[in-house]
Write an enzyme that holds these catalytic residues in place. Sequence first.
Site, PDB file in Angstrom:
ATOM      1  N   LYS A 123       1.077  -1.235   0.146  1.00  0.00           N
ATOM      2  CA  LYS A 123       0.334  -0.049  -0.183  1.00  0.00           C
ATOM      3  C   LYS A 123       0.933   1.331  -0.393  1.00  0.00           C
ATOM      4  O   LYS A 123       1.077   1.510   1.062  1.00  0.00           O
ATOM      5  CB  LYS A 123      -0.844  -0.111   1.105  1.00  0.00           C
ATOM      6  CG  LYS A 123      -2.101   1.457   1.396  1.00  0.00           C
ATOM      7  CD  LYS A 123      -3.003   1.476   2.543  1.00  0.00           C
ATOM      8  CE  LYS A 123      -1.821   2.921   2.819  1.00  0.00           C
ATOM      9  NZ  LYS A 123      -1.953   3.768   1.787  1.00  0.00           N
ATOM     10  N   GLU A 183      10.143   0.855  10.727  1.00  0.00           N
ATOM     11  CA  GLU A 183      10.732   1.945  10.768  1.00  0.00           C
ATOM     12  C   GLU A 183       9.969   3.667  10.977  1.00  0.00           C
ATOM     13  O   GLU A 183       9.384   4.122  10.302  1.00  0.00           O
ATOM     14  CB  GLU A 183      11.160   2.411   9.328  1.00  0.00           C
ATOM     15  CG  GLU A 183      12.621   2.818   9.721  1.00  0.00           C
ATOM     16  CD  GLU A 183      12.739   4.170   8.243  1.00  0.00           C
ATOM     17  OE1 GLU A 183      13.199   5.581   8.756  1.00  0.00           O
ATOM     18  OE2 GLU A 183      12.425   2.976   7.086  1.00  0.00           O
ATOM     19  N   CYS A 203      13.350  10.040   7.345  1.00  0.00           N
ATOM     20  CA  CYS A 203      13.491  10.516   8.886  1.00  0.00           C
ATOM     21  C   CYS A 203      15.135  10.546   9.793  1.00  0.00           C
ATOM     22  O   CYS A 203      14.696  10.800  11.149  1.00  0.00           O
ATOM     23  CB  CYS A 203      12.950   8.408   9.219  1.00  0.00           C
ATOM     24  SG  CYS A 203      14.263   7.861   8.125  1.00  0.00           S
ATOM     25  N   GLU A 233       9.713  15.583  15.561  1.00  0.00           N
ATOM     26  CA  GLU A 233       9.898  15.470  14.191  1.00  0.00           C
ATOM     27  C   GLU A 233       9.064  16.119  13.443  1.00  0.00           C
ATOM     28  O   GLU A 233       8.138  16.121  12.634  1.00  0.00           O
ATOM     29  CB  GLU A 233       9.284  13.911  14.133  1.00  0.00           C
ATOM     30  CG  GLU A 233      10.168  14.129  12.421  1.00  0.00           C
ATOM     31  CD  GLU A 233       9.589  12.306  12.048  1.00  0.00           C
ATOM     32  OE1 GLU A 233      10.874  11.504  11.192  1.00  0.00           O
ATOM     33  OE2 GLU A 233       8.782  11.858  12.270  1.00  0.00           O
TER      34      GLU A 233
END
Length: 501
Positions: free
Chosen positions: A192, A268, A302, A399
Amino acid sequence: MADHINGNSDSPVKLPTIKFTRLFINGEFVDSVSGKTFETIDPRTGGVIARVAEGDKEDVDLAVRAARQAFDDGPWPRMSGAARGRIMMKYADLIDEHKEELAALDAIDAGKLFNQGKALDIPGVANLLRYYAGAADKIHGETLKMSRELQGYTLREPIGVSGHIIPWNFPSSMFFMMSAPALAAGCTMIVKPAEQTPLSALFYADLAYKAGVPAGVLNVITGYGPTAGAAIASHMDIDKVCFTGSTEVGRKIMQAAATSNLKQVSLELGGKSPLLIFDDADVDKAADLALLGILYNKGEICVASSRVFVQEGIYDEFVKKLKEKAKDWVVGDPFDPRSRQGPQVDKQQFDKILSYIEHGKREGATLLTGGKPIGKTGYFIEPTVFTDVKEEMMIATDEIFGPVMSLMKFETIEEAIKKANNTKYGLAAGIVTKNLDVANTVSRSIRAGTIWINCYFGFDRDCSYGGYKMSGFGRHLGLEALHKFLQVKSVVTPIYNSPWL
């Protein structure tokens, strides 16, 4: 303010024709069961590129049924590793043949730099396929030295049907970081892609089938996370789910896996990676690394070095050099070869980044450079650097996933290590020093999955990476990634009258 290019570029690149917009299930492109579609948006302009089939639970069920049949009864897990490898090699060759079209799809769908995609991202995924194609016939168990009259050995067997929920920041790279080792292991899968960037995934599905990957082995369901993604995470007939994205959604994936069939999970997740620059560093090179670490892929990565700590002896010189370099950073159309930074992926991410910038100003941080949107169309943001940042500020803890750096100083090695570890995340870190003892001490003291010394983004297909703490678990790349799609089976038989154990 950073240099920027207004309007569309004069690049001669021909924009790609959108060939695939339907779900790919069991070797065929099909409409969603509901018939619903959704828009995929060009972040350069905010305009609609195409309408794409909106998959839902019913479509996931169909894809899982196809993948289950392909695994339980089909040829893919039963053919030799060498045979799988040959098909994967052909798949890689087809990707190379279409690298310009694929790079263009990621440019219009994700705002990624076209030339970088054509030179690095797309050839990189083809070579990643070749790496795992070479590993497909080297999957070995072990012969065991048993303590009594038994002979034992282990087998590594494919885990079964895997579900891959991939992010929007690297739509091509992440597709194959999950799918290439799964293919080599003999698994079947449902992929997906993120709803923001579905186009290249559908193209890859078509190329897989043309390369000879059997029907049902690789299925692609486009749709939204709370519907199609949730259906994958909670499906009773999926054996493993891999997810790259936010820590918040990673929790939901784990909960869904636990309350369904206890499927294996690899995550992750988020990062707030530190870059530590010591007094003995070359200031010019360190400033280049720091900018690259936060502005590469417009900060939508990331492992971005969003927290930069500079030792006090060179701090003032570093700040001056960083400001000069940031002003020369070119933001513009991803098809323009002068551009070093394209648009953020969509308006939601654009607004989120700008809100963090405003929050940083309200909390008392000082804008060294940037801080504003660029132009009247598209989702472009200036490279932004904050000084006078305190560790408890939101811009230093959250983040942001954009081109926003928090710049801070430190005095001692011990203080640097403490500041670097003062985060709930642990994905990566960078160290800039000429002192080997400092590099060794600090690299062993930071709790993160990858440490780069005098470099940044030192990725390689043979070098695994993944997170500590709330950055997740499981590894991408290297043989570690292959092993997460394999299960270990122990086989034991008695031995009689053997002269030795």
